[in-house]
Design a protein around this motif. Structure first.
Motif, PDB file in Angstrom:
ATOM      1  N   ARG A 100       0.810  -1.233   0.064  1.00 33.84           N
ATOM      2  CA  ARG A 100       0.092   0.066   0.059  1.00 33.84           C
ATOM      3  C   ARG A 100       0.964   1.237  -0.168  1.00 33.84           C
ATOM      4  O   ARG A 100       1.844   1.392   0.597  1.00 33.84           O
ATOM      5  CB  ARG A 100      -0.903  -0.090   1.235  1.00 33.84           C
ATOM      6  CG  ARG A 100      -1.970   1.138   1.135  1.00 33.84           C
ATOM      7  CD  ARG A 100      -3.043   0.919   2.237  1.00 33.84           C
ATOM      8  NE  ARG A 100      -3.987   1.985   2.036  1.00 33.84           N
ATOM      9  CZ  ARG A 100      -5.300   1.855   2.635  1.00 33.84           C
ATOM     10  NH1 ARG A 100      -5.672   1.048   3.501  1.00 33.84           N
ATOM     11  NH2 ARG A 100      -6.281   2.659   2.404  1.00 33.84           N
ATOM     12  N   GLY A 101       0.509   2.328  -0.796  1.00 32.94           N
ATOM     13  CA  GLY A 101       1.153   3.478  -0.846  1.00 32.94           C
ATOM     14  C   GLY A 101       0.919   4.142  -2.379  1.00 32.94           C
ATOM     15  O   GLY A 101       1.307   3.499  -3.243  1.00 32.94           O
ATOM     16  N   VAL A 102       0.209   5.190  -2.299  1.00 34.53           N
ATOM     17  CA  VAL A 102      -0.134   6.020  -3.603  1.00 34.53           C
ATOM     18  C   VAL A 102       1.176   6.520  -4.178  1.00 34.53           C
ATOM     19  O   VAL A 102       1.078   6.775  -5.456  1.00 34.53           O
ATOM     20  CB  VAL A 102      -1.067   7.012  -3.276  1.00 34.53           C
ATOM     21  CG1 VAL A 102      -2.362   6.498  -2.755  1.00 34.53           C
ATOM     22  CG2 VAL A 102      -0.458   8.090  -2.222  1.00 34.53           C
ATOM     23  N   PHE A 103       2.383   6.720  -3.511  1.00 31.64           N
ATOM     24  CA  PHE A 103       3.508   7.051  -4.258  1.00 31.64           C
ATOM     25  C   PHE A 103       4.583   5.999  -4.466  1.00 31.64           C
ATOM     26  O   PHE A 103       5.394   6.461  -4.983  1.00 31.64           O
ATOM     27  CB  PHE A 103       4.130   8.300  -3.254  1.00 31.64           C
ATOM     28  CG  PHE A 103       3.034   9.334  -3.345  1.00 31.64           C
ATOM     29  CD1 PHE A 103       2.849  10.083  -4.329  1.00 31.64           C
ATOM     30  CD2 PHE A 103       2.819   9.635  -1.940  1.00 31.64           C
ATOM     31  CE1 PHE A 103       2.072  11.397  -3.950  1.00 31.64           C
ATOM     32  CE2 PHE A 103       1.979  10.916  -1.835  1.00 31.64           C
ATOM     33  CZ  PHE A 103       1.445  11.586  -2.662  1.00 31.64           C
ATOM     34  N   ARG A 104       4.059   4.841  -3.991  1.00 31.81           N
ATOM     35  CA  ARG A 104       4.987   3.740  -4.211  1.00 31.81           C
ATOM     36  C   ARG A 104       5.136   3.038  -5.588  1.00 31.81           C
ATOM     37  O   ARG A 104       3.972   2.980  -6.185  1.00 31.81           O
ATOM     38  CB  ARG A 104       4.613   2.603  -3.164  1.00 31.81           C
ATOM     39  CG  ARG A 104       5.643   1.440  -3.221  1.00 31.81           C
ATOM     40  CD  ARG A 104       5.175   0.357  -2.150  1.00 31.81           C
ATOM     41  NE  ARG A 104       5.612   1.139  -0.634  1.00 31.81           N
ATOM     42  CZ  ARG A 104       6.829   0.982  -0.165  1.00 31.81           C
ATOM     43  NH1 ARG A 104       7.950   0.373  -0.925  1.00 31.81           N
ATOM     44  NH2 ARG A 104       7.090   1.570   0.911  1.00 31.81           N
ATOM     45  N   LEU A 105       6.109   2.715  -6.158  1.00 28.41           N
ATOM     46  CA  LEU A 105       6.479   1.959  -7.416  1.00 28.41           C
ATOM     47  C   LEU A 105       6.414   0.651  -7.121  1.00 28.41           C
ATOM     48  O   LEU A 105       5.847  -0.301  -8.037  1.00 28.41           O
ATOM     49  CB  LEU A 105       7.571   2.546  -8.081  1.00 28.41           C
ATOM     50  CG  LEU A 105       7.930   1.915  -9.366  1.00 28.41           C
ATOM     51  CD1 LEU A 105       6.729   1.868 -10.173  1.00 28.41           C
ATOM     52  CD2 LEU A 105       8.995   2.528  -9.996  1.00 28.41           C
ATOM     53  N   CYS A 106       7.140   0.078  -6.387  1.00 32.13           N
ATOM     54  CA  CYS A 106       7.403  -1.331  -6.183  1.00 32.13           C
ATOM     55  C   CYS A 106       7.289  -1.738  -4.823  1.00 32.13           C
ATOM     56  O   CYS A 106       7.628  -0.945  -3.805  1.00 32.13           O
ATOM     57  CB  CYS A 106       8.745  -1.672  -6.658  1.00 32.13           C
ATOM     58  SG  CYS A 106       9.494  -1.541  -7.983  1.00 32.13           S
TER      59      CYS A 106
END
Length: 124
Positions: A100-106
């Motif tokens: 979970r994380g709206v700014f996460r890529l991987c």
């Protein structure tokens, strides 16, 4: 149940193609980065590809770049990995993970969810 389920693996000849699917059950993938990982016998698990929650950003391992394509359909709560020009060295169990994380890529090692894996075998 809160889980990820991979499907689409199987036996394919070198040069062939497969499409893997990763479907979420019991939760929405809308706010999760999704990654595909693989592990061959005797080797460490390695990252293959990942995609941000919106699908705007993607990344690929050098070994698969130009051959594999990751995509997602949030309306279907599913992420895909299209694999073309398959090689014997692509043989592995493929896993998907959600972090979970709206700014996460991987996803990281501490990803929120992991699937059970699907076997891909590339052989003549």
């Amino acid at each position: 149940q809160l889980q990820l389920v991979e499907s689409g693996g199987g036996l394919v000849q070198p040069g062939g193609s497969l499409r893997l699917s990763c479907a979420a059950s019991g939760f929405s993938l809308d706010d999760y980065a999704i990654g595909w990982f693989r592990q061959a016998p005797g080797k460490e698990r390695e990252g293959v590809s990942c995609i941000s929650s919106s699908g705007a950003r993607t990344s690929y391992a050098d070994s698969v770049k130009g051959r594999f394509t990751i995509s997602r359909d949030n309306a279907k709560n599913t992420v895909y990995l299209r694999m073309n020009s398959l090689k014997p060295e692509d043989t592995a169990i493929y896993y998907c993970a959600a972090h979970r994380g709206v700014f996460r890529l991987c996803p990281g090692q501490n990803a929120d969810y992991w699937g059970q894996g699907t076997q891909v075998t590339v052989s003549s």
